[in-house]
Design a protein around this motif. Sequence first.
Motif, short mmCIF file in Angstrom:
data_model
loop_
_atom_site.label_atom_id
_atom_site.label_comp_id
_atom_site.label_asym_id
_atom_site.label_seq_id
_atom_site.Cartn_x
_atom_site.Cartn_y
_atom_site.Cartn_z
N ALA A 16 -47.11 6.09 -32.14
CA ALA A 16 -46.26 7.26 -31.91
C ALA A 16 -45.10 6.91 -31.00
CB ALA A 16 -47.09 8.40 -31.31
N LYS A 17 -45.38 6.13 -29.95
CA LYS A 17 -44.31 5.71 -29.04
C LYS A 17 -43.28 4.85 -29.75
CE LYS A 17 -47.12 6.09 -24.92
NZ LYS A 17 -47.81 5.39 -23.83
N PHE A 21 -38.65 5.69 -31.27
CA PHE A 21 -37.42 4.89 -31.36
C PHE A 21 -36.93 4.73 -32.78
CE2 PHE A 21 -39.39 3.43 -27.39
CZ PHE A 21 -38.35 3.66 -26.52
N ILE A 22 -37.85 4.68 -33.73
CA ILE A 22 -37.48 4.40 -35.12
C ILE A 22 -37.07 5.67 -35.86
CG2 ILE A 22 -38.36 3.53 -37.33
CD1 ILE A 22 -40.24 1.73 -35.57
N CYS A 23 -37.87 6.72 -35.72
CA CYS A 23 -37.67 7.94 -36.51
C CYS A 23 -37.25 9.16 -35.69
CB CYS A 23 -38.96 8.31 -37.25
SG CYS A 23 -39.58 7.04 -38.33
N PRO A 28 -42.09 14.21 -38.45
CA PRO A 28 -43.49 14.58 -38.73
C PRO A 28 -44.51 13.46 -38.50
CG PRO A 28 -42.06 15.41 -40.46
CD PRO A 28 -41.20 14.55 -39.56
N ALA A 29 -44.15 12.22 -38.80
CA ALA A 29 -45.08 11.11 -38.58
C ALA A 29 -45.30 10.87 -37.09
CB ALA A 29 -44.58 9.84 -39.26
N THR A 30 -44.22 10.96 -36.32
CA THR A 30 -44.33 10.78 -34.88
C THR A 30 -45.21 11.85 -34.27
OG1 THR A 30 -42.08 9.86 -34.85
CG2 THR A 30 -43.00 10.53 -32.74
N LYS A 54 -46.41 7.72 -45.55
CA LYS A 54 -45.25 8.33 -46.21
C LYS A 54 -43.93 7.72 -45.73
CE LYS A 54 -47.20 12.90 -47.10
NZ LYS A 54 -47.08 14.34 -46.77
N LEU A 55 -43.97 7.03 -44.60
CA LEU A 55 -42.76 6.41 -44.08
C LEU A 55 -42.28 5.31 -45.02
CD1 LEU A 55 -43.74 5.89 -40.34
CD2 LEU A 55 -42.09 7.54 -41.22
#
Length: 69
Positions: A16-17, A21-23, A28-30, A54-55
């Motif tokens: 999640a951390k 930074f990425i998304c 929703p994934a985070t 799903k990413l």
Amino acid sequence: MMDETTIDRAAMARLAKALVFICGAEHPATVALRTAGESGLEKDIKAARAQFLKLKSSDRRAALTMLEE
């Protein structure tokens, strides 16, 4: 004793951390991974895995690479 759920919970909190930074923090994934990392509930872990898959593959690889560093 470390069971699979404990390992998954810790890994999901770290993922999640990385995904912040990425998304972004509100992706929703985070959010799903953060929730699973905090709760450790099987339903949250299952939802987080689904969101992670799903990413885009490049985003998944980037997040996993961040965990290795």
